[in-house]
Design an enzyme around this catalytic site. Structure first.
Site, PDB file in Angstrom:
ATOM      1  N   GLY A  11       1.131  -1.243   0.056  1.00  0.00           N
ATOM      2  CA  GLY A  11      -0.146  -0.174  -0.088  1.00  0.00           C
ATOM      3  C   GLY A  11       0.830   1.310   0.006  1.00  0.00           C
ATOM      4  O   GLY A  11       0.431   2.299   0.501  1.00  0.00           O
ATOM      5  N   GLY A  17       0.840   4.717   3.508  1.00  0.00           N
ATOM      6  CA  GLY A  17       2.089   4.011   3.082  1.00  0.00           C
ATOM      7  C   GLY A  17       2.736   4.730   2.466  1.00  0.00           C
ATOM      8  O   GLY A  17       4.095   4.633   2.554  1.00  0.00           O
ATOM      9  N   TYR A 137     -15.612  -3.707   8.649  1.00  0.00           N
ATOM     10  CA  TYR A 137     -14.429  -3.434   8.386  1.00  0.00           C
ATOM     11  C   TYR A 137     -13.765  -3.622   9.772  1.00  0.00           C
ATOM     12  O   TYR A 137     -12.489  -4.047  10.033  1.00  0.00           O
ATOM     13  CB  TYR A 137     -14.405  -1.648   8.301  1.00  0.00           C
ATOM     14  CG  TYR A 137     -13.249  -0.993   8.284  1.00  0.00           C
ATOM     15  CD1 TYR A 137     -12.249  -1.333   7.077  1.00  0.00           C
ATOM     16  CD2 TYR A 137     -12.773  -0.033   9.241  1.00  0.00           C
ATOM     17  CE1 TYR A 137     -11.052  -0.567   7.272  1.00  0.00           C
ATOM     18  CE2 TYR A 137     -11.599   0.714   9.151  1.00  0.00           C
ATOM     19  CZ  TYR A 137     -10.640   0.315   8.533  1.00  0.00           C
ATOM     20  OH  TYR A 137      -9.759   1.092   8.238  1.00  0.00           O
ATOM     21  N   LEU A 167      -7.077   9.733  10.332  1.00  0.00           N
ATOM     22  CA  LEU A 167      -6.113  10.356   9.662  1.00  0.00           C
ATOM     23  C   LEU A 167      -6.170  11.327   8.702  1.00  0.00           C
ATOM     24  O   LEU A 167      -7.495  11.398   8.046  1.00  0.00           O
ATOM     25  CB  LEU A 167      -4.940   9.204   9.133  1.00  0.00           C
ATOM     26  CG  LEU A 167      -4.648   8.103  10.303  1.00  0.00           C
ATOM     27  CD1 LEU A 167      -3.987   7.149   9.506  1.00  0.00           C
ATOM     28  CD2 LEU A 167      -3.686   8.789  11.457  1.00  0.00           C
ATOM     29  N   LYS A 188     -15.790  20.264   0.448  1.00  0.00           N
ATOM     30  CA  LYS A 188     -17.032  21.076   0.247  1.00  0.00           C
ATOM     31  C   LYS A 188     -16.891  22.257   0.674  1.00  0.00           C
ATOM     32  O   LYS A 188     -17.566  23.081  -0.045  1.00  0.00           O
ATOM     33  CB  LYS A 188     -17.954  20.174   1.272  1.00  0.00           C
ATOM     34  CG  LYS A 188     -18.353  19.001   0.791  1.00  0.00           C
ATOM     35  CD  LYS A 188     -19.144  18.181   1.814  1.00  0.00           C
ATOM     36  CE  LYS A 188     -19.635  16.800   1.383  1.00  0.00           C
ATOM     37  NZ  LYS A 188     -20.602  16.165   2.307  1.00  0.00           N
TER      38      LYS A 188
HETATM   39  N1  LIG Z   1      -7.284   7.118   6.622  1.00  0.00           N
HETATM   40  C1  LIG Z   1      -7.626   7.038   7.856  1.00  0.00           C
HETATM   41  O1  LIG Z   1      -8.316   7.769   8.321  1.00  0.00           O
HETATM   42  C2  LIG Z   1      -7.356   5.761   8.626  1.00  0.00           C
HETATM   43  C3  LIG Z   1      -6.755   4.731   8.169  1.00  0.00           C
HETATM   44  N2  LIG Z   1      -6.397   3.528   8.838  1.00  0.00           N
HETATM   45  C4  LIG Z   1      -5.825   2.566   8.128  1.00  0.00           C
HETATM   46  O2  LIG Z   1      -4.256   2.694   7.806  1.00  0.00           O
HETATM   47  C5  LIG Z   1      -3.995   1.931   6.625  1.00  0.00           C
HETATM   48  C6  LIG Z   1      -3.661   2.854   5.535  1.00  0.00           C
HETATM   49  O3  LIG Z   1      -4.976   3.636   5.139  1.00  0.00           O
HETATM   50  P1  LIG Z   1      -4.843   4.768   4.039  1.00  0.00           P
HETATM   51  O4  LIG Z   1      -3.564   4.970   3.662  1.00  0.00           O
HETATM   52  O5  LIG Z   1      -5.643   5.763   4.594  1.00  0.00           O
HETATM   53  O6  LIG Z   1      -5.624   4.111   2.853  1.00  0.00           O
HETATM   54  P2  LIG Z   1      -5.645   4.318   1.395  1.00  0.00           P
HETATM   55  O7  LIG Z   1      -6.705   3.807   0.754  1.00  0.00           O
HETATM   56  O8  LIG Z   1      -4.957   6.005   1.031  1.00  0.00           O
HETATM   57  O9  LIG Z   1      -4.451   3.354   0.895  1.00  0.00           O
HETATM   58  C7  LIG Z   1      -4.630   1.894   0.910  1.00  0.00           C
HETATM   59  C8  LIG Z   1      -3.736   1.514  -0.238  1.00  0.00           C
HETATM   60  O10 LIG Z   1      -3.919   0.131  -0.418  1.00  0.00           O
HETATM   61  C9  LIG Z   1      -4.027  -0.196  -1.788  1.00  0.00           C
HETATM   62  N3  LIG Z   1      -4.778  -1.374  -1.886  1.00  0.00           N
HETATM   63  C10 LIG Z   1      -6.138  -1.565  -1.505  1.00  0.00           C
HETATM   64  N4  LIG Z   1      -6.686  -2.832  -2.182  1.00  0.00           N
HETATM   65  C11 LIG Z   1      -5.487  -3.355  -2.483  1.00  0.00           C
HETATM   66  C12 LIG Z   1      -5.466  -4.762  -3.262  1.00  0.00           C
HETATM   67  N5  LIG Z   1      -6.241  -5.503  -3.453  1.00  0.00           N
HETATM   68  N6  LIG Z   1      -4.123  -4.840  -3.629  1.00  0.00           N
HETATM   69  C13 LIG Z   1      -3.126  -4.119  -3.796  1.00  0.00           C
HETATM   70  N7  LIG Z   1      -3.262  -2.757  -3.071  1.00  0.00           N
HETATM   71  C14 LIG Z   1      -4.306  -2.791  -2.515  1.00  0.00           C
HETATM   72  C15 LIG Z   1      -4.683   0.791  -2.419  1.00  0.00           C
HETATM   73  O11 LIG Z   1      -4.293   1.055  -3.864  1.00  0.00           O
HETATM   74  P3  LIG Z   1      -5.640   1.487  -4.777  1.00  0.00           P
HETATM   75  O12 LIG Z   1      -5.894   2.722  -4.285  1.00  0.00           O
HETATM   76  O13 LIG Z   1      -4.843   1.580  -6.073  1.00  0.00           O
HETATM   77  O14 LIG Z   1      -6.632   0.372  -4.640  1.00  0.00           O
HETATM   78  C16 LIG Z   1      -3.975   1.928  -1.643  1.00  0.00           C
HETATM   79  O15 LIG Z   1      -2.630   2.448  -2.151  1.00  0.00           O
HETATM   80  C17 LIG Z   1      -5.292   0.902   6.360  1.00  0.00           C
HETATM   81  O16 LIG Z   1      -4.976  -0.139   6.983  1.00  0.00           O
HETATM   82  C18 LIG Z   1      -6.459   1.732   6.964  1.00  0.00           C
HETATM   83  O17 LIG Z   1      -7.277   0.805   7.491  1.00  0.00           O
HETATM   84  C19 LIG Z   1      -6.875   3.512  10.192  1.00  0.00           C
HETATM   85  C20 LIG Z   1      -7.344   4.391  10.804  1.00  0.00           C
HETATM   86  C21 LIG Z   1      -7.632   5.803  10.169  1.00  0.00           C
HETATM   87  C1  LIG Z   2     -11.206   6.114  10.620  1.00  0.00           C
HETATM   88  C2  LIG Z   2     -12.519   5.848  10.762  1.00  0.00           C
HETATM   89  O1  LIG Z   2     -13.419   6.478   9.454  1.00  0.00           O
HETATM   90  C3  LIG Z   2     -14.802   6.000   9.632  1.00  0.00           C
HETATM   91  O2  LIG Z   2     -15.425   6.089  10.767  1.00  0.00           O
HETATM   92  P1  LIG Z   2     -15.843   7.702  11.296  1.00  0.00           P
HETATM   93  O3  LIG Z   2     -14.881   8.399  11.915  1.00  0.00           O
HETATM   94  O4  LIG Z   2     -17.385   7.604  11.406  1.00  0.00           O
HETATM   95  O5  LIG Z   2     -16.046   8.368   9.710  1.00  0.00           O
HETATM   96  P2  LIG Z   2     -15.676   9.610   8.794  1.00  0.00           P
HETATM   97  O6  LIG Z   2     -14.589  10.070   9.011  1.00  0.00           O
HETATM   98  O7  LIG Z   2     -16.491   9.546   7.358  1.00  0.00           O
HETATM   99  O8  LIG Z   2     -17.044  10.778   9.623  1.00  0.00           O
HETATM  100  C4  LIG Z   2     -16.677  11.150  10.936  1.00  0.00           C
HETATM  101  C5  LIG Z   2     -17.872  11.771  11.436  1.00  0.00           C
HETATM  102  O9  LIG Z   2     -18.106  13.082  10.582  1.00  0.00           O
HETATM  103  C6  LIG Z   2     -19.539  13.388   9.939  1.00  0.00           C
HETATM  104  N1  LIG Z   2     -19.499  14.136   8.735  1.00  0.00           N
HETATM  105  C7  LIG Z   2     -20.125  15.342   8.550  1.00  0.00           C
HETATM  106  N2  LIG Z   2     -20.019  15.555   7.363  1.00  0.00           N
HETATM  107  C8  LIG Z   2     -19.384  14.537   6.719  1.00  0.00           C
HETATM  108  C9  LIG Z   2     -18.996  14.582   5.415  1.00  0.00           C
HETATM  109  O10 LIG Z   2     -19.342  15.506   4.683  1.00  0.00           O
HETATM  110  N3  LIG Z   2     -18.148  13.357   5.043  1.00  0.00           N
HETATM  111  C10 LIG Z   2     -18.044  12.418   6.054  1.00  0.00           C
HETATM  112  N4  LIG Z   2     -17.321  11.347   5.558  1.00  0.00           N
HETATM  113  N5  LIG Z   2     -18.474  12.520   7.371  1.00  0.00           N
HETATM  114  C11 LIG Z   2     -19.039  13.618   7.619  1.00  0.00           C
HETATM  115  C12 LIG Z   2     -20.185  11.595  10.129  1.00  0.00           C
HETATM  116  O11 LIG Z   2     -21.355  11.716  10.034  1.00  0.00           O
HETATM  117  C13 LIG Z   2     -19.343  11.236  11.295  1.00  0.00           C
HETATM  118  O12 LIG Z   2     -20.185  11.489  12.167  1.00  0.00           O
HETATM  119  C14 LIG Z   2     -14.843   4.528   9.513  1.00  0.00           C
HETATM  120  O13 LIG Z   2     -14.052   4.028   8.339  1.00  0.00           O
HETATM  121  C15 LIG Z   2     -13.958   3.709  10.636  1.00  0.00           C
HETATM  122  O14 LIG Z   2     -14.092   2.532  10.356  1.00  0.00           O
HETATM  123  C16 LIG Z   2     -12.704   4.529  10.829  1.00  0.00           C
HETATM  124  O15 LIG Z   2     -11.692   3.681  11.017  1.00  0.00           O
END
Ligand SMILES: NC(=O)C1=CN([C@@H]2O[C@H](COP(=O)(O)OP(=O)(O)OC[C@H]3O[C@@H](n4cnc5c(N)ncnc54)[C@H](OP(=O)(O)O)[C@@H]3O)[C@@H](O)[C@H]2O)C=CC1
Ligand SMILES: C[C@H]1O[C@H](OP(=O)(O)OP(=O)(O)OC[C@H]2O[C@@H](n3cnc4c(=O)[nH]c(N)nc43)[C@H](O)[C@@H]2O)[C@@H](O)[C@@H](O)C1=O
Length: 357
Positions: A11, A17, A137, A167, A188
């Site tokens: 990733g 990543g 998830y 994040l 937005k």
């Molecule tokens: N973003 C957040 O707020 C949070 C993220 N995490 C965790 O952190 C980690 C990284 O997340 P994040 O960087 O945000 O996610 P991203 O979606 O930005 O990155 C995930 C990467 O995994 C790759 N990927 C997905 N499916 C496949 C596959 N089948 N084969 C090969 N590559 C694949 C994607 O490639 P492609 O896009 O080309 O499919 C992408 O590059 C994850 O485990 C996530 O659960 C945890 C908490 C919060």
């Molecule tokens: C990282 C975390 O991320 C997810 O959980 P989440 O925190 O609930 O997700 P979120 O970031 O999408 O929303 C946070 C809050 O914000 C509100 N909200 C308002 N307005 C918008 C809006 O416009 N977009 C989004 N996405 N949310 C909105 C929304 O209704 C909620 O109350 C899961 O993937 C979970 O599995 C996980 O790990």
């Protein structure tokens, strides 16, 4: 870890990543390997095995996952559990078969019960029911961390798991349907401000860079206005999801990467518990800032940074998800790591990045 240790980052093009890759490079690691999704589908067990047979990485970071915000999690429920179980099963399985010395699995704080004691300590795992919007998830992520823990206990491996809070950062997902709240709100507000100022050049430029449902900047005004209305972007107001009352904690993705590398370099499974201390030997560590904000406060802060002056409304018919999610980061702090980028500065940095990419 030597500077020429072969490190595979699954990733490596994603939000986290790519930041981990950059962080390792900046610390002098020279033998990093990665494959894009197109080059290696991690759902394909045969291809993952062939990759490990050819490369034999010594260290593995599992930052590949199927990821999204509340709406994506709640809509594509089967994909969230099926794909994440598949990816982690293949990568962790082949890591074990190929004698990987250390593995870092990225989970999420959604593994914790919906009504967990706040701030949420690592010991809250499996103490109650999960939040339903992201249950599939979360179950996949719990399986991932238990896979690591179980290999450690049965086979003496050194696999660690980190549980990051929400994040955000450079390279984030700004798709309004699948993104997390912070990038979604930022975009937005950017579009709502332009609409309020009747600044079609800005709107068209934004859509040209990142089409929404195939609608680009060349679309007619009515088509764009229809699309915006469906997204809650109105000429005089912005309508966001839920009540605005949920509480979240945000961490800059480059801080997350730094914490991940810190754990890779400094923490082994044996350091996460003391012999005889407890029967439960989880291998996970929370990663967060320890600072919380309501979604309504977040909206105000982003409006300020973007310069959006219109009304902000919330639509309580859309899900709130977990009402409060604040991680207890004392374990991480006691191990010696603390975040550096506060939310205020992070939003400014992300907006600057957004405008220039
Ligand atoms: N973003 C957040 O707020 C949070 C993220 N995490 C965790 O952190 C980690 C990284 O997340 P994040 O960087 O945000 O996610 P991203 O979606 O930005 O990155 C995930 C990467 O995994 C790759 N990927 C997905 N499916 C496949 C596959 N089948 N084969 C090969 N590559 C694949 C994607 O490639 P492609 O896009 O080309 O499919 C992408 O590059 C994850 O485990 C996530 O659960 C945890 C908490 C919060
Ligand atoms: C990282 C975390 O991320 C997810 O959980 P989440 O925190 O609930 O997700 P979120 O970031 O999408 O929303 C946070 C809050 O914000 C509100 N909200 C308002 N307005 C918008 C809006 O416009 N977009 C989004 N996405 N949310 C909105 C929304 O209704 C909620 O109350 C899961 O993937 C979970 O599995 C996980 O790990």
């Amino acid at each position: 870890m030597d500077k020429d240790t072969k490190i595979y980052i699954a990733g490596h093009r994603g939000l986290v990543g790519s930041a981990i890759w950059k962080n390792l490079e900046s610390k002098g690691y020279t033998n990093l390997i990665g494959r894009t999704h197109e080059e290696l589908d991690l759902m394909d067990g045969g291809k993952v095995k062939a990759f490990f047979d050819a490369e034999w990485p010594e260290i593995v970071v599992v930052a590949a996952a199927y990821v999204g915000g509340i709406k994506a999690n709640n809509t594509y429920r089967a994909d969230f559990i099926f794909r994440n179980l598949g990816i982690q099963q293949n990568v962790i399985g082949e890591s074990f078969r190929h004698g990987v010395k250390k593995l870092l699995f990225l989970g999420s704080t959604c593994i914790y019960p919906r009504d967990a004691h706040q701030p949420i300590a690592e010991t809250e795992l499996l103490q109650g029911p999960l939040e339903y919007t992201n249950e599939p998830y979360a179950i996949a992520k719990i399986a991932g961390l238990k896979l690591c823990e179980s290999f450690n206990l049965q086979y003496g491996t050194n696999y660690m798991a980190v549980m990051p809070t929400n994040l955000y950062g450079p390279g984030d997902n700004f798709d309004l349907e699948t993104s997390h709240v912070l990038p979604a709100m930022l975009r937005k507000m950017h579009l709502a401000k332009a609409l309020m100022e009747n600044n079609w050049a800005v709107i068209r430029e934004d859509l040209d860079r990142r089409a929404i449902h195939g609608v680009t900047g060349t679309a007619g005004e009515n088509e764009i206005l229809y699309l915006f209305k469906k997204q809650g972007i109105l000429p005089d107001a912005l309508e966001l999801w839920g009540t605005g009352k949920p509480i979240r904690e945000f961490l800059w993705s480059e801080d997350m990467a730094d914490a991940s590398v810190f754990v890779l370099e400094n923490i082994d499974f044996k350091d996460t518990y003391q012999e005889g201390e407890t029967e439960i030997r989880n291998c996970h560590i929370n990663i967060g800032s320890g600072v919380e904000t309501t979604i309504a406060q977040l909206a105000q802060l982003i409006a300020e940074k973007v310069g959006y002056k219109g009304e902000i409304r919330f639509n309580p018919n859309l899900p709130d998800g977990t009402m409060r999610k604040l991680t207890n980061v004392s374990k991480l702090h006691s191990l010696g790591w603390k975040h550096t980028v506060e939310l205020d500065a992070g939003i400014e940095r992300l907006y600057a990045w957004y405008l220039n990419s």
